[in-house]
Structure formats: C-alpha cells, structure tokens
Scaffold this active site. Structure first.
Site, PDB file in Angstrom:
ATOM      1  CG  HIS A  20      -1.833   1.213   1.243  1.00  0.00           C
ATOM      2  ND1 HIS A  20      -1.432   2.449   1.723  1.00  0.00           N
ATOM      3  CD2 HIS A  20      -3.104   1.370   0.823  1.00  0.00           C
ATOM      4  CE1 HIS A  20      -2.427   3.316   1.593  1.00  0.00           C
ATOM      5  NE2 HIS A  20      -3.454   2.682   1.052  1.00  0.00           N
ATOM      6  CG  LEU A  78      -3.448  -8.325   5.524  1.00  0.00           C
ATOM      7  CD1 LEU A  78      -3.233  -7.926   6.962  1.00  0.00           C
ATOM      8  CD2 LEU A  78      -2.530  -9.467   5.123  1.00  0.00           C
TER       9      LEU A  78
END
Length: 244
Positions: A20, A78
């Site tokens: 990210h 995730l």
C-alpha cells in the site's frame, strides 16, 4: 526519476509485491525484509516491489520497467477491497507487461499461523477469561469484512477463545467497541492481534488500546513469505492480461 530496466529475461514470470505504502519508515524496511524472505524461499525468482501510493517505487513505475515481460502481482493486502478490485487491476491494465493479479493474502491458514505466532511472541497464554481483538484496517467493501471475519474464525480455531474483528477506519466495530463487547461477555484478559502487514499509523493506534498485550504486525514472518509464493503459484494458473 530514473527507472532500472527490469524487462524480459528467460525464466519464470516476475513476482511483484504490491504494498500500500506508508509514511512510517518502518513499513518500507519491513516490506523489503519480507521480499528477502521470499527470495530465500525461491532463489532465481525475480521479485520486485511496487507501491499503490506514498512510497517509491510506485507500482506503475515498476511495471513500466518490466516492459512486456510476464509478471504476477501479489497484493500485500489482507482482504478484498477497493485496492484489490480496482486500483491494482487498473494499474496492471495500463502497463505493457503481461500481468496476472493474485488474490489478497487473506483469509488463509498461513495468515492465521502468522497471527498466532505474533501473539505467542507478545506473551499470549491461554486464560479462562481470554479473548482476542483482531485489529484490521477496515473497508466499506462488504467482501473485505467477510474476509476479515474468516481470518478471525481461523485464528479462534487455533487459540480456542473468541476472536472479534475490529477496524481502524471505514467499518465497525472499532477496537474500543470490540473491547467493550468482550468485557460485557465476561472476557477480561484480552489481547490485540495486529492484522497489518507492517508497522504504521493504524497498527500503532490499535495497539495503544490493548488492555493486556498487543502483538506486532505480521512483518517478515516465514509463513507470510510462504503465503506470498502460494498466491503467486495460484495466479499462474489463470490467463495473463495483456494491455490493449
């Protein structure tokens, strides 16, 4: 900026870890350590890094440097959500590389293994009134919540105590709300499991609420490296996307 040429060489498709990005410098060093773990497990596999935002190299730059080579993009995320469904595929489609986008890392038993290991490192021991709050980033995407709930279930099966998902943003319950709900159920020995790939603002804020222990983020655990390679192999079974 100058981009190193990463374009076609004989061998397997490149593995591109998609992080990210974070303003916390510990995040980049953690991701690089995880890359090293992956390389140790699979010598000879080209492993590269690209960020969605905030850190270099950015994913479009990494993909541009690959030219028209084959690559598998493995999100260091995730659960499903906007980045997995929109941002990463759009960046991949805009590049000349022949790409496949792998599934996010969770839910999966290897992710639960890592969460369990981090709790043990933090001092987790079974307690009669024990419980765990699984702290995650959060998303408005309902599939993201489903994935996080499944990860919580997998962790609960290992620990034998309730595991309640909670979120740093964009979803409920918050960590504080989850702690309150568990106390109302008579659970007073509560740990926080950090469902974050690397240290950062959300992980730090969630850990600050811990009434007992807070586990470290997932980091460069061996099981995480194995999970990345598992997602890579899964993605190789799907057709590559070639830019129009």
């Amino acid at each position: 900026m100058t981009v190193t040429d990463l374009s076609p060489r004989p061998g397997p498709p490149a593995l591109v870890l998609v992080a990210h990005g974070s303003r916390d410098p510990r995040a980049l060093s953690t991701v690089r350590a995880l890359m090293d773990r992956v390389r140790e497990l699979r010598p000879g596999l080209p492993v590269h890094l690209g960020h969605i935002e905030l850190n270099e190299p950015l994913l479009p730059d990494t993909l541009a440097a690959l030219g028209d080579a084959e690559a598998v993009l493995v999100p260091l995320l995730l659960s499903r959500g906007y980045h997995v469904k929109q941002d990463i595929p759009e960046m991949a489609a805009a590049s000349p590389a022949r790409t496949r986008v792998a599934a996010p890392l969770g839910p999966h038993p290897l992710l639960a293994d890592t969460l369990h290991a981090r709790l043990l490192e933090a001092g987790w021991r079974p307690r009669p009134a024990g419980a765990v709050v699984l702290a995650a980033a959060g998303s408005r995407d309902p599939e993201s919540r489903l994935d996080t709930h499944r990860t919580a279930q997998l962790l609960a099966e290992r620990l034998g105590v309730p595991v309640v998902p909670a979120y740093a943003s964009a979803a409920t319950p918050t960590v504080e709300e989850a702690l309150t709900a568990l106390r109302a159920r008579g659970r007073h020995r509560i740990a926080i499991a950090s469902c974050f790939t690397a240290p950062g603002r959300f992980a730090t804020e969630c850990a600050a609420h811990a009434p007992w222990i807070a586990a470290a983020p997932l980091g460069a655990h061996q099981a995480m490296a194995a999970l990345i390679l598992h997602r890579y192999e899964q993605a190789l079974k799907t057709p590559a996307t070639i830019a129009a």
